[in-house]
Design an enzyme around this catalytic site. Structure first.
Site, PDB file in Angstrom:
ATOM      1  N   THR A  47       0.820  -1.196   0.000  1.00  0.00           N
ATOM      2  CA  THR A  47       0.000   0.000   0.000  1.00  0.00           C
ATOM      3  C   THR A  47       0.860   1.255   0.000  1.00  0.00           C
ATOM      4  O   THR A  47       0.421   2.315  -0.434  1.00  0.00           O
ATOM      5  CB  THR A  47      -0.931  -0.003   1.226  1.00  0.00           C
ATOM      6  OG1 THR A  47      -1.643  -1.247   1.248  1.00  0.00           O
ATOM      7  CG2 THR A  47      -1.934   1.129   1.178  1.00  0.00           C
ATOM      8  N   TYR A 136       7.871 -11.511   3.257  1.00  0.00           N
ATOM      9  CA  TYR A 136       6.652 -11.105   2.554  1.00  0.00           C
ATOM     10  C   TYR A 136       6.716 -11.669   1.144  1.00  0.00           C
ATOM     11  O   TYR A 136       7.614 -11.346   0.374  1.00  0.00           O
ATOM     12  CB  TYR A 136       6.543  -9.588   2.526  1.00  0.00           C
ATOM     13  CG  TYR A 136       5.313  -9.038   1.815  1.00  0.00           C
ATOM     14  CD1 TYR A 136       4.177  -9.808   1.619  1.00  0.00           C
ATOM     15  CD2 TYR A 136       5.298  -7.727   1.349  1.00  0.00           C
ATOM     16  CE1 TYR A 136       3.060  -9.307   0.981  1.00  0.00           C
ATOM     17  CE2 TYR A 136       4.178  -7.205   0.710  1.00  0.00           C
ATOM     18  CZ  TYR A 136       3.067  -7.994   0.522  1.00  0.00           C
ATOM     19  OH  TYR A 136       1.960  -7.490  -0.109  1.00  0.00           O
ATOM     20  N   LYS A 164       4.286 -12.980   5.982  1.00  0.00           N
ATOM     21  CA  LYS A 164       2.998 -12.600   5.408  1.00  0.00           C
ATOM     22  C   LYS A 164       2.979 -13.178   4.000  1.00  0.00           C
ATOM     23  O   LYS A 164       3.733 -12.753   3.131  1.00  0.00           O
ATOM     24  CB  LYS A 164       2.806 -11.088   5.358  1.00  0.00           C
ATOM     25  CG  LYS A 164       1.507 -10.736   4.634  1.00  0.00           C
ATOM     26  CD  LYS A 164       1.338  -9.258   4.406  1.00  0.00           C
ATOM     27  CE  LYS A 164       0.200  -9.030   3.409  1.00  0.00           C
ATOM     28  NZ  LYS A 164      -0.089  -7.613   3.178  1.00  0.00           N
ATOM     29  N   MET A 206      -1.683  -7.983   8.753  1.00  0.00           N
ATOM     30  CA  MET A 206      -0.727  -6.989   8.269  1.00  0.00           C
ATOM     31  C   MET A 206      -1.122  -6.629   6.843  1.00  0.00           C
ATOM     32  O   MET A 206      -0.816  -7.362   5.899  1.00  0.00           O
ATOM     33  CB  MET A 206       0.690  -7.565   8.330  1.00  0.00           C
ATOM     34  CG  MET A 206       1.796  -6.588   7.984  1.00  0.00           C
ATOM     35  SD  MET A 206       3.459  -7.312   8.201  1.00  0.00           S
ATOM     36  CE  MET A 206       3.652  -7.191   9.972  1.00  0.00           C
TER      37      MET A 206
END
Length: 294
Positions: A47, A136, A164, A206
């Site tokens: 984001t 990630y 994640k 998250m």
């Protein structure tokens, strides 16, 4: 080592047309999110449009977030690169600005072998000097994914303690939990249903949507952590509408538009990304109103 759990919003990066970071609005957003109960903040996640920022902009954003957080919650800064040398440099810079841990992403132009993927994340962990590292992986946007075998080996590195996985495959998360024998804490992604991830043993959420719905996200986490699955799903169902819109439109554009509606003038997505159109903004506004976020 610092323990991580709970709701960690992926922060937007408010950058104007001249490339300047709007430090005031970013600091206000961080302060308000912490006041609303989030357990940590993550600058330079997806984001945060990390792929569209210079290293100088990244350092500025981390510095602003760390200063605004004032030690109240952990700041887990994103590091993403195509090279090991640059990833190490970014990690050292993030820690130099006061970050408490690292969210590690591997970008790739040419395909990278499993050995290369593993060496990249081990190098980031070494540069993190004992601070927690969150792996990630988002195969929808990456040429080189983390295989289960690599994840299992990386879980044996002392400070690689979390992952994640945004593969949209909750079953893969269960495999990760089983194959790493509890060594990796799993954070849900916005592509997953967080209540279900918590049910199988996840440690939190998250993702970018928590920027727009922090109170609802924290309530969902608390219900799941308490094992109140009826309440967790009652909170989860309306939030899923936002994820449907993010899949339909653009993630960063949706969250920036929503924050603008909530009184945070964070600007448009970084070009060549495009902002939402008027019709799309109205659809998003309705969804936010329906869940009490506007």
């Amino acid at each position: 080592m610092l323990s991580l759990k709970g709701v960690y919003p992926y922060l937007v990066s408010p950058v104007d047309a001249s490339g300047q970071v709007d430090e005031a609005v970013l600091a206000r957003l961080v302060d308000d999110l912490i006041a609303k109960g989030v357990h940590g903040v993550t600058p330079l996640g997806s984001t945060g449009e990390f792929a569209y920022l210079s290293n100088e902009q990244r350092r500025t954003i981390i510095r602003v977030v760390v200063k605004a957080a004032r030690g109240r919650v952990p700041v887990i800064a994103g590091v993403a690169s195509t090279s090991i040398a640059d990833a190490r440099a970014q990690t050292e810079a993030a820690l130099g600005e006061g970050a408490d841990g690292i969210l590690a992403v591997l970008e790739a132009y040419f395909p990278v072998t499993e050995d290369g993927v593993e060496r990249y994340f081990r190098a980031v962990a070494e540069a993190a000097s004992g601070r927690p590292v969150v792996l990630y992986t988002n195969p929808n946007f990456q040429r080189s994914d983390l295989s289960l075998a690599v994840i299992r080996r990386l879980s044996e590195v002392d400070n690689i303690a979390y992952i994640k996985d945004a593969s949209s495959n909750t079953g893969r998360l269960l495999s990760i939990l089983q194959q790493t024998e509890g060594r990796l804490g799993v954070f849900a992604a916005s592509a997953h249903i967080p209540a279900c991830v918590m049910m199988i043993g996840g440690v939190g959420w998250m993702a970018g949507p928590a920027c727009l719905v922090p109170e609802q996200s924290v309530a969902l986490y608390e219900a799941a952590a308490a094992g109140d699955w009826t309440r967790a799903m009652a909170l989860q169902n309306p939030l899923w509408r936002l994820n449907e819109l993010f899949a339909r439109f653009s993630l960063a554009a949706c969250i920036k538009a929503g924050l603008d509606m909530q009184g945070y003038p964070v600007g448009d997505p970084i070009p060549p990304l495009a902002p939402l159109g008027a019709a799309e903004r109205e659809i998003l506004a309705k969804a936010l109103r329906d869940i009490g976020a506007l």
